[in-house]
Scaffold this motif. Sequence first.
Motif, short mmCIF file in Angstrom:
data_model
loop_
_atom_site.label_atom_id
_atom_site.label_comp_id
_atom_site.label_asym_id
_atom_site.label_seq_id
_atom_site.Cartn_x
_atom_site.Cartn_y
_atom_site.Cartn_z
N SER A 28 4.67 10.88 -8.58
CA SER A 28 4.10 9.71 -9.98
C SER A 28 2.33 10.10 -9.76
O SER A 28 1.83 10.08 -11.38
CB SER A 28 3.47 8.27 -9.17
OG SER A 28 2.43 8.09 -8.02
N VAL A 29 1.79 11.42 -8.68
CA VAL A 29 0.75 11.80 -9.83
C VAL A 29 0.64 13.35 -9.41
O VAL A 29 -1.14 14.07 -10.43
CB VAL A 29 -0.88 11.86 -8.57
CG1 VAL A 29 -0.80 9.59 -8.28
CG2 VAL A 29 -0.41 11.95 -6.86
N PHE B 212 -3.80 14.50 -10.41
CA PHE B 212 -5.12 14.41 -9.20
C PHE B 212 -5.08 15.40 -8.75
O PHE B 212 -3.83 16.05 -7.98
CB PHE B 212 -4.24 12.69 -7.85
CG PHE B 212 -4.08 11.80 -8.77
CD1 PHE B 212 -4.40 11.55 -9.58
CD2 PHE B 212 -4.44 10.98 -7.79
CE1 PHE B 212 -4.68 10.22 -10.38
CE2 PHE B 212 -4.45 9.29 -8.76
CZ PHE B 212 -4.39 9.24 -10.31
N THR B 213 -6.34 16.00 -7.93
CA THR B 213 -6.13 16.87 -6.96
C THR B 213 -6.88 16.32 -5.79
O THR B 213 -8.14 16.20 -5.77
CB THR B 213 -7.30 17.66 -7.57
OG1 THR B 213 -5.99 18.56 -8.59
CG2 THR B 213 -7.64 19.21 -6.59
N ILE B 214 -6.58 17.10 -4.34
CA ILE B 214 -7.32 16.23 -2.82
C ILE B 214 -8.41 17.49 -2.69
O ILE B 214 -7.37 18.79 -2.98
CB ILE B 214 -6.90 15.96 -1.87
CG1 ILE B 214 -7.60 15.55 -0.84
CG2 ILE B 214 -5.02 16.98 -1.60
CD1 ILE B 214 -5.98 14.12 -0.03
N SER B 215 -9.38 17.14 -2.07
CA SER B 215 -9.83 18.52 -0.97
C SER B 215 -10.95 18.42 -0.40
O SER B 215 -11.43 16.41 -0.34
CB SER B 215 -10.55 19.39 -2.98
OG SER B 215 -12.08 18.51 -3.13
N THR B 216 -11.41 19.05 0.11
CA THR B 216 -12.63 18.70 1.38
C THR B 216 -14.02 19.53 1.51
O THR B 216 -13.82 20.65 0.67
CB THR B 216 -11.84 18.77 2.73
OG1 THR B 216 -11.28 20.34 2.71
CG2 THR B 216 -10.55 17.82 3.08
N ARG C 259 1.08 -1.55 -0.10
CA ARG C 259 0.66 -0.18 -0.39
C ARG C 259 0.09 1.60 0.11
O ARG C 259 1.78 1.40 0.66
CB ARG C 259 -0.80 0.51 1.30
CG ARG C 259 -2.20 1.14 1.37
CD ARG C 259 -3.40 0.74 2.17
NE ARG C 259 -3.53 -0.73 1.83
CZ ARG C 259 -4.96 -0.99 2.94
NH1 ARG C 259 -5.15 -0.20 3.75
NH2 ARG C 259 -5.11 -2.41 2.93
N GLU C 260 0.77 2.26 -0.66
CA GLU C 260 1.51 3.23 -0.63
C GLU C 260 0.60 4.62 -1.01
O GLU C 260 -0.81 4.65 -0.91
CB GLU C 260 1.79 3.36 -2.04
CG GLU C 260 1.42 3.35 -3.62
CD GLU C 260 1.70 4.11 -4.52
OE1 GLU C 260 2.91 4.17 -4.37
OE2 GLU C 260 1.47 3.72 -5.87
N GLY C 261 1.26 5.51 -0.05
CA GLY C 261 0.40 6.69 -0.11
C GLY C 261 0.09 7.60 -1.23
O GLY C 261 1.06 8.22 -2.25
N VAL C 262 -1.09 8.69 -1.28
CA VAL C 262 -1.45 8.99 -2.65
C VAL C 262 -1.65 10.57 -2.29
O VAL C 262 -0.38 11.10 -3.20
CB VAL C 262 -2.33 9.06 -3.23
CG1 VAL C 262 -3.14 9.63 -4.74
CG2 VAL C 262 -2.57 7.03 -3.75
N SER C 263 -1.33 11.02 -1.47
CA SER C 263 -2.12 12.47 -1.18
C SER C 263 -2.49 12.09 0.63
O SER C 263 -2.94 11.38 0.68
CB SER C 263 -2.47 13.27 -2.50
OG SER C 263 -3.09 13.77 -1.62
#
Length: 125
Positions: free
Chosen positions: A63-64, A68-72, A45-49
Amino acid sequence: QPQLVESGGGLVQPGGSLRLSCVVSGFSLDYYAIGWFRQAPGKEREGVSVISSTEGSTLYTDSVKGRFTISTDNAKNTVYLQMNSLKPGDTAVYYCAAAGLYYSDSLRVADYDYWGQGTQVTVSS
């Protein structure tokens, strides 16, 4: 009891997009960082964001970045991962997880306390 529930996975062609959602309950996003992780068959398992809405910080694995975009949306207790320009190498089960704010810059699996069940993302033509 803290809970995290992922959704939004599916099958997409290379170059396509998906948006994953992680709905949390039993705790406030004000006090936790939320990370997205992935695990491909036969791999660790690897962390993405990761995002901390309180600190206004985000972090991405190399790599992303740019794809990729993280938001809340704290009002909805939801964290999103918008994934664009998807590649076959992005195929994995994607998990969201919660960690104390001390770990808001961490993508280490061991730093996260609570986990969702995962959602499958398959990138294939």
